[in-house]
Design a protein around this motif. Sequence first.
Motif, PDB file in Angstrom:
ATOM      1  N   LEU A  29      -4.532  -7.252  -4.208  1.00 27.10           N
ATOM      2  CA  LEU A  29      -4.798  -7.353  -2.774  1.00 27.10           C
ATOM      3  C   LEU A  29      -3.646  -6.737  -1.973  1.00 27.10           C
ATOM      4  CD1 LEU A  29      -6.627  -8.398  -0.517  1.00 27.10           C
ATOM      5  CD2 LEU A  29      -5.371 -10.560  -0.594  1.00 27.10           C
ATOM      6  N   ILE A  30      -2.428  -6.952  -2.408  1.00 30.02           N
ATOM      7  CA  ILE A  30      -1.269  -6.370  -1.714  1.00 30.02           C
ATOM      8  C   ILE A  30      -1.359  -4.849  -1.714  1.00 30.02           C
ATOM      9  CG2 ILE A  30       1.229  -6.010  -1.868  1.00 30.02           C
ATOM     10  CD1 ILE A  30       1.410  -8.918  -2.865  1.00 30.02           C
ATOM     11  N   THR A  50      12.282  -5.394   7.046  1.00 24.63           N
ATOM     12  CA  THR A  50      11.596  -6.682   6.885  1.00 24.63           C
ATOM     13  C   THR A  50      11.452  -7.050   5.418  1.00 24.63           C
ATOM     14  OG1 THR A  50       9.372  -5.679   6.823  1.00 24.63           O
ATOM     15  CG2 THR A  50      10.247  -6.306   8.987  1.00 24.63           C
ATOM     16  N   LYS A  51      11.420  -8.368   5.175  1.00 30.79           N
ATOM     17  CA  LYS A  51      11.112  -8.915   3.854  1.00 30.79           C
ATOM     18  C   LYS A  51      10.037  -9.972   4.052  1.00 30.79           C
ATOM     19  CE  LYS A  51      15.663  -7.993   1.844  1.00 30.79           C
ATOM     20  NZ  LYS A  51      16.878  -8.552   1.212  1.00 30.79           N
ATOM     21  N   LEU A  52       8.866  -9.692   3.499  1.00 30.65           N
ATOM     22  CA  LEU A  52       7.715 -10.576   3.673  1.00 30.65           C
ATOM     23  C   LEU A  52       7.477 -11.346   2.383  1.00 30.65           C
ATOM     24  CD1 LEU A  52       4.314  -9.634   5.312  1.00 30.65           C
ATOM     25  CD2 LEU A  52       4.382 -10.922   3.184  1.00 30.65           C
ATOM     26  N   ARG A  53       7.549 -12.679   2.439  1.00 30.14           N
ATOM     27  CA  ARG A  53       7.274 -13.546   1.288  1.00 30.14           C
ATOM     28  C   ARG A  53       5.871 -14.111   1.403  1.00 30.14           C
ATOM     29  NH1 ARG A  53       7.772 -15.411  -2.270  1.00 30.14           N
ATOM     30  NH2 ARG A  53       8.971 -17.317  -2.479  1.00 30.14           N
ATOM     31  N   THR A  54       5.083 -13.976   0.327  1.00 30.17           N
ATOM     32  CA  THR A  54       3.740 -14.533   0.298  1.00 30.17           C
ATOM     33  C   THR A  54       3.385 -14.870  -1.142  1.00 30.17           C
ATOM     34  OG1 THR A  54       1.406 -14.152   0.837  1.00 30.17           O
ATOM     35  CG2 THR A  54       2.692 -12.220   0.222  1.00 30.17           C
ATOM     36  N   HIS A  55       3.032 -16.153  -1.392  1.00 25.15           N
ATOM     37  CA  HIS A  55       2.720 -16.635  -2.747  1.00 25.15           C
ATOM     38  C   HIS A  55       3.891 -16.308  -3.680  1.00 25.15           C
ATOM     39  CE1 HIS A  55      -1.364 -17.961  -1.764  1.00 25.15           C
ATOM     40  NE2 HIS A  55      -1.308 -16.988  -0.860  1.00 25.15           N
ATOM     41  N   ALA A  56       3.681 -15.503  -4.731  1.00 21.23           N
ATOM     42  CA  ALA A  56       4.765 -15.236  -5.679  1.00 21.23           C
ATOM     43  C   ALA A  56       5.421 -13.881  -5.436  1.00 21.23           C
ATOM     44  CB  ALA A  56       4.225 -15.285  -7.108  1.00 21.23           C
ATOM     45  N   PHE A  57       5.210 -13.302  -4.268  1.00 22.11           N
ATOM     46  CA  PHE A  57       5.647 -11.922  -4.039  1.00 22.11           C
ATOM     47  C   PHE A  57       6.587 -11.813  -2.831  1.00 22.11           C
ATOM     48  CE2 PHE A  57       1.360 -11.940  -5.823  1.00 22.11           C
ATOM     49  CZ  PHE A  57       1.550 -11.203  -6.987  1.00 22.11           C
ATOM     50  N   TRP A  71       8.716   1.404  -0.397  1.00 25.29           N
ATOM     51  CA  TRP A  71       8.931  -0.028  -0.215  1.00 25.29           C
ATOM     52  C   TRP A  71       8.950  -0.707  -1.582  1.00 25.29           C
ATOM     53  CZ3 TRP A  71       5.068  -3.645  -1.512  1.00 25.29           C
ATOM     54  CH2 TRP A  71       3.798  -3.106  -1.813  1.00 25.29           C
ATOM     55  N   HIS A  72       9.552  -1.893  -1.659  1.00 28.22           N
ATOM     56  CA  HIS A  72       9.758  -2.562  -2.942  1.00 28.22           C
ATOM     57  C   HIS A  72       8.918  -3.836  -2.998  1.00 28.22           C
ATOM     58  CE1 HIS A  72      14.006  -0.550  -3.116  1.00 28.22           C
ATOM     59  NE2 HIS A  72      13.002   0.310  -3.263  1.00 28.22           N
ATOM     60  N   LEU A  73       8.258  -4.027  -4.138  1.00 32.33           N
ATOM     61  CA  LEU A  73       7.456  -5.226  -4.375  1.00 32.33           C
ATOM     62  C   LEU A  73       8.136  -6.056  -5.460  1.00 32.33           C
ATOM     63  CD1 LEU A  73       4.897  -6.953  -4.011  1.00 32.33           C
ATOM     64  CD2 LEU A  73       3.780  -5.470  -5.711  1.00 32.33           C
ATOM     65  N   HIS A  74       8.501  -7.306  -5.119  1.00 27.99           N
ATOM     66  CA  HIS A  74       9.113  -8.219  -6.076  1.00 27.99           C
ATOM     67  C   HIS A  74       8.080  -9.282  -6.446  1.00 27.99           C
ATOM     68  CE1 HIS A  74      13.213  -6.659  -5.189  1.00 27.99           C
ATOM     69  NE2 HIS A  74      12.687  -6.457  -3.990  1.00 27.99           N
ATOM     70  N   SER A  75       7.964  -9.588  -7.740  1.00 26.89           N
ATOM     71  CA  SER A  75       6.950 -10.524  -8.236  1.00 26.89           C
ATOM     72  C   SER A  75       7.604 -11.720  -8.912  1.00 26.89           C
ATOM     73  CB  SER A  75       6.016  -9.808  -9.226  1.00 26.89           C
ATOM     74  OG  SER A  75       5.444  -8.648  -8.656  1.00 26.89           O
ATOM     75  N   ASP A  76       6.740 -12.714  -9.277  1.00 25.74           N
ATOM     76  CA  ASP A  76       7.149 -13.908 -10.035  1.00 25.74           C
ATOM     77  C   ASP A  76       8.239 -14.702  -9.321  1.00 25.74           C
ATOM     78  OD1 ASP A  76       5.343 -13.191 -12.055  1.00 25.74           O
ATOM     79  OD2 ASP A  76       6.846 -11.871 -12.969  1.00 25.74           O
TER      80      ASP A  76
END
Length: 568
Positions: free
Chosen positions: A66-67, A101-108, A121-126
Amino acid sequence: MEKHEFNTDKAIINHFIRSQAGTLGKGLLELLMNSVDAGATRIDVTLGQTGFRVVDNGEGMPTRDLILEVFNRFGFDHAEHQREFGRFGLGRAQIWNFASTKLRTHAFMLDVDVRARGLEWHLHSDLPHQPGTDTEGVFYEPLTAMEYSSAVREFERLCRYLDVTVTLNGDVSNRPPATQKWTEETDTYYLNVTDSNYLQVYNMGVFVCDIYAGDAGAGGTLVTKRGHALTLNVARNDIMRNACTLWRTINARVREIGKERAGKREPTQRVTDADRDFMASCTADPDDADAFAGAMFTLTTGRHITLQRMQAMCGAGAVLTSAPRGHSIAERLYRDGRAIPLSEATLLRFGVRDVSGFKAELLRRLRANPAIQTLTTQCWRHPYSHIERAEVFDTIEACPGFRMLEARIIPEAELSKEDAATLRAIRSMAYPLAKQVEAVLDSTFVAPREIVMGQSAEAYAYTDGSTYIAVVDTFAKECVRAGLGGFHRLANVLVHEYVHNKADVGSHAHDPEFFETFHDVMAERGAYVAEAAVEAFKQWSQSQKRLSKARARQLDTVAGAAGLPVTA
């Protein structure tokens, strides 16, 4: 034949980021609208001079797929996502013009810094679970105190009627529309009509734009309800008026209300320039039977006349012309019934450049309106016959009767004994009236001017703006014959000349500052102006042996009962 489809270069994305949002408030508003689209019922905003934070209780973006679908791509169709505000996935870029900006949503966590990394842009998981979304931003340049204050005011206005809870730095900043009082409410909108010159338009609670009441029909506030969106441009700062069926329905109702207000206006109700602009625009509609009944024509004198009054004056021989606001000779020609000096505002309302164009356009609208033919009033039989025959002079200088002020100061040796006594009485008002003007102007010193007798066929009095005021002999005699009331008139004319700080010999205009000062003197210091007139009248009467001491005491008694100062 070859078939091709247009595609988008990455440069357009950079353009969206840099140019779509003109202000920080608009950038923050886009984050709020994304939260509402994600089902949030509460949004908490923290704003400082170095950064911001936006936290909501919406659904967020729970999966990587979805992201990548809704965040990584610009210009996608939101139809499958049931969003209220989002259309093409462009708005979120607005805030990136002001902050990383740094957007936190669920585990990301989604990390964006266009200044440092451009479109990467960077996507961080877990990561630990974060319900909804939590967006933190750091401004590229800290806000000044003025910029911060402006951003707070703008933000509160932009989200004023959102139908969810919005807090700013701990305080609720919005007003859910269902809790407010409205002039009118329907299934699709809330409407509050006021005397404002603008209609503030909110799309489902979010500010879009101000529309001039002269175009919309009435001023106030319009808020469409959730689920009833206006069709907006990409920047969401204007309505696509030709494409939006909801706006056409609403605007028809607002214009109807504007006409009702004009027709039922109470004598004490303020009529604004926007009202006059609106009623002038209505006269262009041949099917509007009542348009001309409410139409007003603004003159350079500051007055506003009806079509009926214009017709009557033209029938009495007045010509149509134009002049700058407050033009003294235009005022005199209007007062004498010889000219109707139209202001530039009237010409603009009818979309013309000169008085000739105004007459032609006015007659065109009159002839096109069938209802005008049925008008029967006491003042006219044919509703525009006199206007048809009226002469037109595009400038006041070309009008018959226009003459520059010709003036002559009369040497005191040439004055009769009666005129000399009159002049002495008028001179007694010079100092007290100068002090009343000075009191209104506060820190400005107003020196008493020498009062002399003058001659002119064009004025009551005139001045060089600093050293003298000349009262025209024929006017002075007319006032003396009128008794005490005439001396009140003389006092008012002297105040008028004191307010002139430049020479008014010749053509001159009264600007808004002049009118404001004169009004304030007469309103705030009127009792003292009247006192000076009474004393001058007593002095003149006693010099002519026309006022006994008993009569003087009686005048003071009457003045005291009227609340005027008593000096005898």
